[in-house]
Write an enzyme that holds these catalytic residues in place. Sequence first.
Site, PDB file in Angstrom:
ATOM      1  N   CYS A 156      15.853  -3.538  14.348  1.00 16.75           N
ATOM      2  CA  CYS A 156      17.153  -4.038  14.421  1.00 16.75           C
ATOM      3  C   CYS A 156      18.152  -3.329  13.906  1.00 16.75           C
ATOM      4  O   CYS A 156      19.146  -2.889  14.375  1.00 16.75           O
ATOM      5  CB  CYS A 156      17.102  -5.490  13.877  1.00 16.75           C
ATOM      6  SG  CYS A 156      16.202  -6.635  14.608  1.00 16.75           S
ATOM      7  N   HIS A 182      14.908 -12.025  20.140  1.00 13.97           N
ATOM      8  CA  HIS A 182      15.190 -10.879  20.698  1.00 13.97           C
ATOM      9  C   HIS A 182      13.903 -10.074  21.051  1.00 13.97           C
ATOM     10  O   HIS A 182      12.937 -10.358  20.436  1.00 13.97           O
ATOM     11  CB  HIS A 182      16.097  -9.811  20.062  1.00 13.97           C
ATOM     12  CG  HIS A 182      17.405  -9.823  19.850  1.00 13.97           C
ATOM     13  ND1 HIS A 182      18.163  -9.676  18.815  1.00 13.97           N
ATOM     14  CD2 HIS A 182      18.248 -10.153  21.059  1.00 13.97           C
ATOM     15  CE1 HIS A 182      19.394  -9.699  19.122  1.00 13.97           C
ATOM     16  NE2 HIS A 182      19.668 -10.010  20.243  1.00 13.97           N
TER      17      HIS A 182
HETATM   18  N1  ARG Z   1      21.813 -12.031  12.960  1.00 16.51           N
HETATM   19  C1  ARG Z   1      21.517 -11.031  14.079  1.00 16.51           C
HETATM   20  C2  ARG Z   1      21.817 -11.939  15.355  1.00 16.51           C
HETATM   21  O1  ARG Z   1      21.299 -12.967  15.373  1.00 16.51           O
HETATM   22  C3  ARG Z   1      20.368 -10.181  14.022  1.00 16.51           C
HETATM   23  C4  ARG Z   1      20.144  -9.426  14.991  1.00 16.51           C
HETATM   24  C5  ARG Z   1      18.630  -8.644  14.865  1.00 16.51           C
HETATM   25  N2  ARG Z   1      18.688  -7.623  15.930  1.00 16.51           N
HETATM   26  C6  ARG Z   1      17.819  -7.526  16.526  1.00 16.51           C
HETATM   27  N3  ARG Z   1      17.756  -6.244  17.418  1.00 16.51           N
HETATM   28  N4  ARG Z   1      16.722  -8.035  16.837  1.00 16.51           N
HETATM   29  O2  ARG Z   1      21.995 -11.235  16.415  1.00 16.51           O
END
Ligand code: ARG
Length: 282
Positions: A272, A178
């Site tokens: 996150c 991300h």
């Molecule tokens: N386990 C989640 C996923 O893989 C983690 C998300 C993390 N969020 C972020 N904004 N980077 O989607």
Amino acid sequence: MTAAAPHRATGPRVARRRRYLMCRPEFFDVTYAINPWMDPGKPVDTALAVTEWERLRSLYLELGHEVELIPPLPGLPDMVYAANGATVVGGRVLGARFRDAERSAEGPAHLSWFRERGFTEVREPRHINEGEGDFLVTDSWILAGRGFRSSPESHAEAQEFFGRPVIGLELTDPRYYHLDTALAVLDGDEIMYHPEAFSPGSRAVLRRVFPGALLAGPSEAGVFGLNAVSDGRHVVLPEAATTLAARLRERGFEPIGVDLTELLKGGGSVKCCTLEIRPPQD
Ligand code: ARG
């Protein structure tokens, strides 16, 4: 198009009061793996995750910010990562549409939350986008990640919906799946990022648009140091990112380290867990 990107603060950094949305990790767990940080074989202490998360929430309140809560839903262990649930700019809400089936119900849950609270400019997304995981907002632009989760088409959709120029950035390292794991907005058009997480072309774009950016190396990015939340003065980031904290201090920011190690098991940290609700006048 070159942003005013100061290398050094010209005066004291000024915090602006923010409105955040968070989701208590009551159902947090790692039962599947959709990013390289997740290992369903490793035990997760949900109660500890809640304790760490509560500390983050209290910190925001102590800093004078408003924290809204979206009720966690059973069966959605990743819902604690509220940043992924939507993108809110100028009071307009672009819903999220997740790549993975395991998280898909989070999109509609967030949309309902905003509708129930009187938001009227709410768009159900046509293309895959994982909210503020991949859309980061500076004063002049929306920076948009692609390569792993959000689709390139979602960048055009966001530009049209928000009426803000979107700069698309290609992520190439699966650990930084991300945009908010590799780049953070500090203030105005000032950012920090980890160049190696991006394609050569996107690195060149970032250098051109943000020549004064703070660059973070692999050890700082590797402890999720870039998964940070700034109010313009205080930068809340994982406490392990000590070098990055020192460099932020040199620039006049006030870094505040927090321990979110349990939530790191899902591949997420401070940013996150934090969705910013930007008001209409923004
Ligand atoms: N386990 C989640 C996923 O893989 C983690 C998300 C993390 N969020 C972020 N904004 N980077 O989607």
